[in-house]
Write a protein that holds these residues in place. Structure first.
Motif, mmCIF file in Angstrom:
data_model
loop_
_atom_site.group_PDB
_atom_site.id
_atom_site.type_symbol
_atom_site.label_atom_id
_atom_site.label_comp_id
_atom_site.label_asym_id
_atom_site.label_seq_id
_atom_site.Cartn_x
_atom_site.Cartn_y
_atom_site.Cartn_z
ATOM 1 N N LEU A 180 0.831 -1.201 0.000
ATOM 2 C CA LEU A 180 0.000 0.000 0.000
ATOM 3 C C LEU A 180 0.868 1.254 0.000
ATOM 4 O O LEU A 180 0.566 2.234 -0.693
ATOM 5 C CB LEU A 180 -0.927 -0.008 1.219
ATOM 6 C CG LEU A 180 -1.930 1.123 1.327
ATOM 7 C CD1 LEU A 180 -2.898 1.076 0.163
ATOM 8 C CD2 LEU A 180 -2.678 1.023 2.635
ATOM 9 N N PHE A 181 1.966 1.221 0.732
ATOM 10 C CA PHE A 181 2.903 2.355 0.757
ATOM 11 C C PHE A 181 3.513 2.582 -0.630
ATOM 12 O O PHE A 181 3.603 3.716 -1.097
ATOM 13 C CB PHE A 181 3.995 2.110 1.800
ATOM 14 C CG PHE A 181 5.038 3.174 1.843
ATOM 15 C CD1 PHE A 181 4.760 4.418 2.387
ATOM 16 C CD2 PHE A 181 6.297 2.941 1.324
ATOM 17 C CE1 PHE A 181 5.719 5.410 2.423
ATOM 18 C CE2 PHE A 181 7.269 3.916 1.353
ATOM 19 C CZ PHE A 181 6.979 5.166 1.901
ATOM 20 N N ILE A 182 3.920 1.506 -1.289
ATOM 21 C CA ILE A 182 4.505 1.622 -2.633
ATOM 22 C C ILE A 182 3.496 2.227 -3.604
ATOM 23 O O ILE A 182 3.824 3.130 -4.390
ATOM 24 C CB ILE A 182 5.011 0.257 -3.130
ATOM 25 C CG1 ILE A 182 6.240 -0.174 -2.335
ATOM 26 C CG2 ILE A 182 5.330 0.291 -4.617
ATOM 27 C CD1 ILE A 182 6.679 -1.592 -2.609
ATOM 28 N N ILE A 183 2.257 1.758 -3.557
ATOM 29 C CA ILE A 183 1.218 2.278 -4.458
ATOM 30 C C ILE A 183 0.957 3.753 -4.177
ATOM 31 O O ILE A 183 0.832 4.568 -5.100
ATOM 32 C CB ILE A 183 -0.079 1.449 -4.315
ATOM 33 C CG1 ILE A 183 0.141 0.007 -4.760
ATOM 34 C CG2 ILE A 183 -1.229 2.079 -5.085
ATOM 35 C CD1 ILE A 183 0.396 -0.168 -6.222
ATOM 36 N N THR A 184 0.885 4.122 -2.892
ATOM 37 C CA THR A 184 0.609 5.521 -2.530
ATOM 38 C C THR A 184 1.726 6.450 -2.992
ATOM 39 O O THR A 184 1.460 7.512 -3.569
ATOM 40 C CB THR A 184 0.422 5.641 -1.005
ATOM 41 O OG1 THR A 184 -0.605 4.752 -0.594
ATOM 42 C CG2 THR A 184 0.044 7.050 -0.617
ATOM 43 N N VAL A 185 2.958 6.057 -2.752
ATOM 44 C CA VAL A 185 4.091 6.882 -3.185
ATOM 45 C C VAL A 185 4.132 6.982 -4.709
ATOM 46 O O VAL A 185 4.387 8.057 -5.272
ATOM 47 C CB VAL A 185 5.413 6.316 -2.621
ATOM 48 C CG1 VAL A 185 6.619 6.969 -3.264
ATOM 49 C CG2 VAL A 185 5.458 6.495 -1.115
ATOM 50 N N GLU A 211 9.849 8.677 -18.302
ATOM 51 C CA GLU A 211 10.563 7.609 -17.598
ATOM 52 C C GLU A 211 9.924 7.297 -16.247
ATOM 53 O O GLU A 211 9.784 6.144 -15.850
ATOM 54 C CB GLU A 211 12.041 7.973 -17.393
ATOM 55 C CG GLU A 211 12.868 7.979 -18.654
ATOM 56 C CD GLU A 211 12.833 9.325 -19.364
ATOM 57 O OE1 GLU A 211 12.136 10.242 -18.890
ATOM 58 O OE2 GLU A 211 13.493 9.435 -20.401
ATOM 59 N N ALA A 212 9.508 8.359 -15.547
ATOM 60 C CA ALA A 212 8.884 8.159 -14.239
ATOM 61 C C ALA A 212 7.528 7.475 -14.382
ATOM 62 O O ALA A 212 7.163 6.624 -13.565
ATOM 63 C CB ALA A 212 8.734 9.486 -13.517
ATOM 64 N N LEU A 213 6.782 7.824 -15.410
ATOM 65 C CA LEU A 213 5.483 7.182 -15.615
ATOM 66 C C LEU A 213 5.649 5.715 -16.004
ATOM 67 O O LEU A 213 4.843 4.866 -15.627
ATOM 68 C CB LEU A 213 4.680 7.928 -16.672
ATOM 69 C CG LEU A 213 4.158 9.301 -16.241
ATOM 70 C CD1 LEU A 213 3.449 9.988 -17.396
ATOM 71 C CD2 LEU A 213 3.239 9.167 -15.056
ATOM 72 N N THR A 214 6.689 5.393 -16.727
ATOM 73 C CA THR A 214 6.979 3.994 -17.054
ATOM 74 C C THR A 214 7.308 3.207 -15.797
ATOM 75 O O THR A 214 6.803 2.100 -15.589
ATOM 76 C CB THR A 214 8.146 3.907 -18.051
ATOM 77 O OG1 THR A 214 7.816 4.665 -19.214
ATOM 78 C CG2 THR A 214 8.437 2.484 -18.433
ATOM 79 N N LEU A 215 8.139 3.786 -14.939
ATOM 80 C CA LEU A 215 8.467 3.146 -13.669
ATOM 81 C C LEU A 215 7.225 2.981 -12.805
ATOM 82 O O LEU A 215 6.995 1.917 -12.220
ATOM 83 C CB LEU A 215 9.518 3.965 -12.913
ATOM 84 C CG LEU A 215 9.823 3.504 -11.493
ATOM 85 C CD1 LEU A 215 10.511 2.151 -11.510
ATOM 86 C CD2 LEU A 215 10.654 4.525 -10.765
ATOM 87 N N ALA A 216 6.400 4.018 -12.739
ATOM 88 C CA ALA A 216 5.186 3.962 -11.922
ATOM 89 C C ALA A 216 4.229 2.889 -12.429
ATOM 90 O O ALA A 216 3.659 2.125 -11.646
ATOM 91 C CB ALA A 216 4.498 5.328 -11.916
#
Length: 119
Positions: A72-77, A95-100
């Protein structure tokens, strides 16, 4: 993997006191929960396993509680990062959206794909 409660012998009812009544520890636990002090102690649920007959080990409790909170922490961040980049013009936005997307997809796939149910 849950184990059988040794205190109540997996029955869920404490019979370790005098004449098959509940032991002092289970009786005291139920007194704290509001049981009248003059109530009979026969047939009280086991205080160790809470009447289920299955004792969950401490490490199993941690695994069952910590891993979902970390996910849940990973998803929230990750979602916070996506919203931050969406409203702020950044050169590394793609790049950040790909990582997300990869992180959210991995966590979602783990929990809803069937592998998370085996642990």
């Amino acid at each position: 993997m849950p184990t059988e409660c040794k205190h109540c012998e997996a029955s869920g009812t404490c019979k370790n006191g005098l004449d098959g009544s509940a032991c002092a520890a289970c009786h005291a636990m139920h007194l704290l929960k509001g049981l009248a002090s003059d109530a009979p102690t026969n047939g009280l649920p086991c205080g160790i396993c809470k009447g289920t007959g299955i004792a969950e080990l401490f490490t199993e409790k941690l695994q069952n509680r910590i891993v979902p909170f970390i996910s849940l922490f990973i998803i929230t961040v990750t979602l916070a990062l996506v919203f931050y980049l969406a409203y702020g013009a950044s050169q590394q936005q793609s790049e950040a959206l790909t990582l997300a997307g990869t992180l959210v997809g991995s966590v979602t796939g783990y929990y809803f794909g069937g592998k998370g149910k085996n642990t």
